[in-house]
Motif scaffolding. Structure first.
Motif, PDB file in Angstrom:
ATOM      1  N   VAL A  52       0.847  -1.191   0.000  1.00 24.47           N
ATOM      2  CA  VAL A  52       0.000   0.000   0.000  1.00 24.47           C
ATOM      3  C   VAL A  52       0.889   1.249   0.000  1.00 24.47           C
ATOM      4  O   VAL A  52       0.637   2.212  -0.723  1.00 24.47           O
ATOM      5  CB  VAL A  52      -0.941   0.018   1.215  1.00 24.47           C
ATOM      6  CG1 VAL A  52      -1.947   1.159   1.074  1.00 24.47           C
ATOM      7  CG2 VAL A  52      -1.673  -1.300   1.359  1.00 24.47           C
ATOM      8  N   TYR A  53       1.959   1.210   0.809  1.00 24.95           N
ATOM      9  CA  TYR A  53       2.904   2.331   0.795  1.00 24.95           C
ATOM     10  C   TYR A  53       3.550   2.473  -0.575  1.00 24.95           C
ATOM     11  O   TYR A  53       3.774   3.579  -1.067  1.00 24.95           O
ATOM     12  CB  TYR A  53       4.002   2.114   1.848  1.00 24.95           C
ATOM     13  CG  TYR A  53       3.577   2.423   3.256  1.00 24.95           C
ATOM     14  CD1 TYR A  53       3.623   3.716   3.739  1.00 24.95           C
ATOM     15  CD2 TYR A  53       3.129   1.408   4.107  1.00 24.95           C
ATOM     16  CE1 TYR A  53       3.235   4.007   5.043  1.00 24.95           C
ATOM     17  CE2 TYR A  53       2.735   1.694   5.404  1.00 24.95           C
ATOM     18  CZ  TYR A  53       2.794   2.996   5.869  1.00 24.95           C
ATOM     19  OH  TYR A  53       2.409   3.285   7.156  1.00 24.95           O
ATOM     20  N   ASN A  54       3.859   1.335  -1.186  1.00 25.20           N
ATOM     21  CA  ASN A  54       4.531   1.395  -2.480  1.00 25.20           C
ATOM     22  C   ASN A  54       3.659   2.002  -3.564  1.00 25.20           C
ATOM     23  O   ASN A  54       4.165   2.481  -4.576  1.00 25.20           O
ATOM     24  CB  ASN A  54       4.979  -0.003  -2.902  1.00 25.20           C
ATOM     25  CG  ASN A  54       5.828   0.014  -4.151  1.00 25.20           C
ATOM     26  OD1 ASN A  54       5.404  -0.468  -5.187  1.00 25.20           O
ATOM     27  ND2 ASN A  54       7.008   0.608  -4.061  1.00 25.20           N
ATOM     28  N   ALA A  55       2.344   2.021  -3.348  1.00 30.36           N
ATOM     29  CA  ALA A  55       1.461   2.680  -4.308  1.00 30.36           C
ATOM     30  C   ALA A  55       1.756   4.172  -4.386  1.00 30.36           C
ATOM     31  O   ALA A  55       1.373   4.838  -5.345  1.00 30.36           O
ATOM     32  CB  ALA A  55       0.004   2.447  -3.938  1.00 30.36           C
ATOM     33  N   LEU A  56       2.429   4.718  -3.367  1.00 28.23           N
ATOM     34  CA  LEU A  56       2.862   6.111  -3.425  1.00 28.23           C
ATOM     35  C   LEU A  56       4.019   6.292  -4.387  1.00 28.23           C
ATOM     36  O   LEU A  56       4.328   7.415  -4.793  1.00 28.23           O
ATOM     37  CB  LEU A  56       3.318   6.578  -2.032  1.00 28.23           C
ATOM     38  CG  LEU A  56       2.265   6.602  -0.931  1.00 28.23           C
ATOM     39  CD1 LEU A  56       2.946   6.808   0.414  1.00 28.23           C
ATOM     40  CD2 LEU A  56       1.257   7.701  -1.194  1.00 28.23           C
ATOM     41  N   LEU A  57       4.673   5.190  -4.757  1.00 27.20           N
ATOM     42  CA  LEU A  57       5.904   5.285  -5.536  1.00 27.20           C
ATOM     43  C   LEU A  57       5.932   4.223  -6.618  1.00 27.20           C
ATOM     44  O   LEU A  57       6.883   3.466  -6.755  1.00 27.20           O
ATOM     45  CB  LEU A  57       7.099   5.115  -4.605  1.00 27.20           C
ATOM     46  CG  LEU A  57       8.470   5.607  -5.084  1.00 27.20           C
ATOM     47  CD1 LEU A  57       8.440   7.091  -5.386  1.00 27.20           C
ATOM     48  CD2 LEU A  57       9.527   5.321  -4.040  1.00 27.20           C
ATOM     49  N   LEU A  58       4.840   4.133  -7.375  1.00 33.77           N
ATOM     50  CA  LEU A  58       4.770   3.154  -8.456  1.00 33.77           C
ATOM     51  C   LEU A  58       5.597   3.597  -9.652  1.00 33.77           C
ATOM     52  O   LEU A  58       5.827   4.776  -9.872  1.00 33.77           O
ATOM     53  CB  LEU A  58       3.322   2.959  -8.911  1.00 33.77           C
ATOM     54  CG  LEU A  58       2.426   2.149  -7.972  1.00 33.77           C
ATOM     55  CD1 LEU A  58       0.993   2.214  -8.466  1.00 33.77           C
ATOM     56  CD2 LEU A  58       2.896   0.718  -7.888  1.00 33.77           C
ATOM     57  N   TRP A 114      -5.859   8.958 -12.221  1.00 26.05           N
ATOM     58  CA  TRP A 114      -7.006   8.143 -11.790  1.00 26.05           C
ATOM     59  C   TRP A 114      -6.562   6.716 -11.482  1.00 26.05           C
ATOM     60  O   TRP A 114      -6.867   6.167 -10.416  1.00 26.05           O
ATOM     61  CB  TRP A 114      -8.064   8.169 -12.892  1.00 26.05           C
ATOM     62  CG  TRP A 114      -9.334   7.405 -12.625  1.00 26.05           C
ATOM     63  CD1 TRP A 114      -9.515   6.055 -12.679  1.00 26.05           C
ATOM     64  CD2 TRP A 114     -10.610   7.968 -12.284  1.00 26.05           C
ATOM     65  NE1 TRP A 114     -10.822   5.733 -12.399  1.00 26.05           N
ATOM     66  CE2 TRP A 114     -11.513   6.887 -12.155  1.00 26.05           C
ATOM     67  CE3 TRP A 114     -11.072   9.255 -12.091  1.00 26.05           C
ATOM     68  CZ2 TRP A 114     -12.863   7.078 -11.832  1.00 26.05           C
ATOM     69  CZ3 TRP A 114     -12.418   9.450 -11.772  1.00 26.05           C
ATOM     70  CH2 TRP A 114     -13.294   8.367 -11.644  1.00 26.05           C
ATOM     71  N   LYS A 115      -5.840   6.113 -12.405  1.00 27.68           N
ATOM     72  CA  LYS A 115      -5.410   4.722 -12.221  1.00 27.68           C
ATOM     73  C   LYS A 115      -4.458   4.583 -11.046  1.00 27.68           C
ATOM     74  O   LYS A 115      -4.544   3.636 -10.260  1.00 27.68           O
ATOM     75  CB  LYS A 115      -4.761   4.213 -13.507  1.00 27.68           C
ATOM     76  CG  LYS A 115      -5.726   4.045 -14.662  1.00 27.68           C
ATOM     77  CD  LYS A 115      -5.005   3.627 -15.938  1.00 27.68           C
ATOM     78  CE  LYS A 115      -5.963   3.500 -17.104  1.00 27.68           C
ATOM     79  NZ  LYS A 115      -5.261   3.157 -18.376  1.00 27.68           N
ATOM     80  N   GLN A 116      -3.523   5.515 -10.935  1.00 27.46           N
ATOM     81  CA  GLN A 116      -2.535   5.404  -9.872  1.00 27.46           C
ATOM     82  C   GLN A 116      -3.177   5.526  -8.493  1.00 27.46           C
ATOM     83  O   GLN A 116      -2.909   4.727  -7.595  1.00 27.46           O
ATOM     84  CB  GLN A 116      -1.476   6.509 -10.021  1.00 27.46           C
ATOM     85  CG  GLN A 116      -0.388   6.476  -8.945  1.00 27.46           C
ATOM     86  CD  GLN A 116       0.920   5.941  -9.447  1.00 27.46           C
ATOM     87  OE1 GLN A 116       1.163   5.932 -10.641  1.00 27.46           O
ATOM     88  NE2 GLN A 116       1.764   5.503  -8.546  1.00 27.46           N
ATOM     89  N   PHE A 117      -4.047   6.500  -8.312  1.00 26.09           N
ATOM     90  CA  PHE A 117      -4.655   6.687  -7.009  1.00 26.09           C
ATOM     91  C   PHE A 117      -5.628   5.552  -6.686  1.00 26.09           C
ATOM     92  O   PHE A 117      -5.723   5.129  -5.528  1.00 26.09           O
ATOM     93  CB  PHE A 117      -5.363   8.043  -6.945  1.00 26.09           C
ATOM     94  CG  PHE A 117      -4.413   9.211  -7.000  1.00 26.09           C
ATOM     95  CD1 PHE A 117      -3.207   9.177  -6.318  1.00 26.09           C
ATOM     96  CD2 PHE A 117      -4.703  10.337  -7.749  1.00 26.09           C
ATOM     97  CE1 PHE A 117      -2.316  10.246  -6.365  1.00 26.09           C
ATOM     98  CE2 PHE A 117      -3.828  11.408  -7.799  1.00 26.09           C
ATOM     99  CZ  PHE A 117      -2.631  11.360  -7.111  1.00 26.09           C
ATOM    100  N   TYR A 118      -6.329   5.042  -7.692  1.00 28.98           N
ATOM    101  CA  TYR A 118      -7.229   3.919  -7.426  1.00 28.98           C
ATOM    102  C   TYR A 118      -6.458   2.623  -7.181  1.00 28.98           C
ATOM    103  O   TYR A 118      -6.953   1.730  -6.485  1.00 28.98           O
ATOM    104  CB  TYR A 118      -8.255   3.750  -8.543  1.00 28.98           C
ATOM    105  CG  TYR A 118      -9.534   4.492  -8.263  1.00 28.98           C
ATOM    106  CD1 TYR A 118     -10.322   4.168  -7.149  1.00 28.98           C
ATOM    107  CD2 TYR A 118      -9.959   5.541  -9.082  1.00 28.98           C
ATOM    108  CE1 TYR A 118     -11.495   4.861  -6.882  1.00 28.98           C
ATOM    109  CE2 TYR A 118     -11.119   6.250  -8.809  1.00 28.98           C
ATOM    110  CZ  TYR A 118     -11.879   5.901  -7.706  1.00 28.98           C
ATOM    111  OH  TYR A 118     -13.031   6.595  -7.427  1.00 28.98           O
TER     112      TYR A 118
END
Length: 609
Positions: A52-58, A114-118
């Motif tokens: 979930v944290y890594n979603a900040l840095l995809l 949109w995709k990144q935040f979702y």
């Protein structure tokens, strides 16, 4: 110890997991882990939380900058370029689509955000829906992870709602979610965000703050949850609740960094008490931020791109150090009545006549002088000795954040194009001399003079690779909290109570306190409102913060889309004007690809698929 994690979830929950530390990169692949097995052991559940944290840095890119850049890693300079502080140099950038009025619902920026935040929302939902079933994990740890996941879900929805103003609310784990939901109202999304942040704040196992060097540093804290909930209340104009939340942050151990403002954005201070919430980065492909690469010059280590530079009109808003509004006429009488081409004479380097300086031949000198003449410089006002000093006086004794955020004409910058450090000077007309006198600072637009960005840009040999900086990306700083608190107080009519919080930020950089002299007297609520807004613009320039402020204030369109604004040289010469279609650009378009996938999604007013 700084940590960053990768988890790539597919629809079938086949995932690849790796855990990375700053000092050592250890990769342990887990292939085709089923959704049931993820929650069977504490180790896999921890990796899911880290995902979930890594979603900040995809995303990832190599040391040359190739590959897909992560959106949050780009967050600072992309969102920063939408506010008044930054201009985008290249017409191909996503910024240009919005600023030039060419954006459509098919524009990649809308769909990518949109995709990144979702993606982050989906990962958070999976943890929230399943972490309670991990029997091998302690009850306390499960509760803390639940709180962290709820904060992160709230953060992703905060960004979505700020940009799109009402989005579908998904709160179920991926395997249970109905992905054909219509948009919830903007108010409903803010309510969900507040509920998640309240749960995080009320969780006794979530700490108020982690100390620098703590192995958990970078994980979510109550301080971050209070700050983000306070920001949400500002959107709702519930100023009393915002005040209470912002006042709760400081007692948890947060404070302003008291060193040099420029050093606040160096790796050595990325865990100082000012950082309330930051994205953890380190110098490894796929895990670093790209600010140094995209802000830095060709003489920054690795030869960077300077795709973004300081807005000329914004630079002129920085006050003098005593709080007096800056006016070119106070330094160069007649400046404002001249054309940008004619006034370029004041930006010319010394020694265009007479004996040339070391490294420049007479032929070079003639070429440089002819360039200035052809540009349109009024050479009757040229000073062969002292031309640079005359201009530099207009930048001296200004708000110190100006020169700690931007490189102004005739200022120096420590560069290292090939590993050898040299002190370069931003001069015009430019003379290419990367490894010898006179060491002119070089941008991609070598013939044009721009205010180059200094904040986040590496100096000398600080970084090994240009494309991934180890400096954490600050999302919420304590200065942000103080100025938000001042805003919440002032909007309640508590103007005098708000002033000391603004002064904490001003005095930290040596700027005259409000109320200390004739220039800084606060005449009332409206006057302080504008002062707070300007203070935020100066304090957070090039950080991607002010864009969201302007959206919340409802001032973004008028701030950047006034006649005569655009991409300019330091002289004020317009290279490309801004030409947005209308203030509906203040609300992003629902991506056309998402509307094709989900027929329940309605488009925002003004946008046509």
């Amino acid at each position: 110890m700084k940590r960053s994690y990768i988890i790539l979830f597919t629809v079938l929950f086949a995932i690849s997991l790796s855990s990375c530390r700053k000092e050592l990169l250890d990769t342990t692949p887990y292939s085709s882990v089923s959704s049931q097995n993820i929650w069977a052991t504490e180790n896999l559940a921890e990796l899911a939380m880290n995902g979930v944290y890594n979603a900040l840095l995809l995303g990832s890119c190599d040391d040359q900058g190739n590959g897909q850049a992560n959106f949050m890693g780009r967050d600072v300079f992309v969102f920063g370029s939408f506010d008044a502080s930054i201009s985008a140099r290249n017409n191909w950038s996503s910024t240009w689509e919005i600023m030039n009025g060419n954006a459509t619902p098919s524009s990649g920026m809308f769909s990518y955000a949109w995709k990144q935040f979702y993606e982050g929302v989906a990962r958070a939902n999976d943890v929230i829906g399943n972490i309670g079933s991990v029997e091998s994990m302690s009850v306390e740890k499960r509760a803390r992870y639940m709180a962290e996941a709820k904060f992160l879900r709230a953060f992703f929805y905060y960004r979505l709602n700020a940009l799109y103003r009402g989005v579908p609310l998904y709160t179920e784990p991926t395997e249970l979610a109905d992905y054909n939901k219509p948009r919830s109202s903007e108010a409903e999304v803010w309510s969900q965000i507040i509920n998640d942040l309240t749960d995080a704040i009320n969780e006794p196992n979530l700490p108020g703050k982690y100390a620098a060097g703590d192995g958990n540093y970078g994980r979510i804290t109550k301080g971050a949850a209070y700050a983000l909930r306070g920001k949400t209340y500002l959107w709702l104009k519930d100023y009393a609740k915002a005040e209470a939340d912002f006042k709760a942050v400081g007692p948890l151990g947060y404070n302003l960094f008291q060193g040099d403002y420029q050093q606040l954005f160096k790796e050595a201070n990325e865990q100082c008490d000012e950082m309330v919430f930051s994205i953890q980065c380190f110098e490894q492909s796929g895990y670093g931020n790209r600010m140094s690469f995209r802000y830095g010059s060709r003489l920054t280590r690795g030869s960077c791109w300077d795709d973004y530079f300081g807005s000329t009109d914004f630079i002129d808003t920085y006050e003098c150090i005593d709080g007096k509004p800056f006016n070119w006429e106070d330094f160069i009488p007649g400046y404002t009545s001249m054309t940008p081409e004619a006034r370029s004479v004041y930006f010319c380097r010394d020694h265009l006549n007479g004996t040339p300086v070391e490294g420049i031949t007479e032929a070079n000198q003639t070429t440089l002088r002819e360039f200035a003449v052809n540009y349109g410089a009024d050479m009757s006002k040229y000073l062969n000795e002292g031309n640079e000093a005359r201009l530099s006086a207009a930048y001296a004794n200004r708000d110190p954040r100006l020169q700690k955020t931007f490189v102004v004409p005739n200022a120096t910058y420590l560069g290292s194009p090939s590993g050898d450090e040299h002190l370069y000077t931003l001069r015009w007309p430019f003379f290419k001399s990367d490894e010898s006198e006179p060491f002119d600072l070089r941008s991609d637009d070598q013939t044009k003079l721009h205010y180059m960005v200094r904040k986040f840009v590496s100096e000398g040999n600080e970084l090994e690779f240009r494309a991934y900086s180890p400096i954490d990306v600050p999302i919420i700083r304590y200065a942000d909290v103080l100025l938000n608190l001042a805003e919440a107080l002032n909007e309640q009519g508590k103007t005098q109570e708000a002033i000391p919080y603004v002064n904490q930020v001003r005095e930290r950089v040596g700027l005259a306190a409000l109320g200390s002299n004739q220039y800084t007297q606060v005449s009332g609520q409206d006057n302080l409102r504008e002062r707070i807004r300007n203070e935020r613009r100066w304090e957070f320039a090039a950080e991607g913060v002010t864009y969201f402020d302007e959206l919340r204030w409802g001032t973004w369109f008028e701030t950047v889309n006034y006649p005569g604004n655009g991409r300019k040289e330091c002289t004020g010469k317009i290279l490309a004007p801004w030409s947005s279609k209308g203030d509906y650009y203040s609300v992003w378009a629902i991506p056309v690809t998402e509307r094709q996938l989900n027929s329940e999604l309605t488009q925002n007013p003004g946008w046509i698929d």
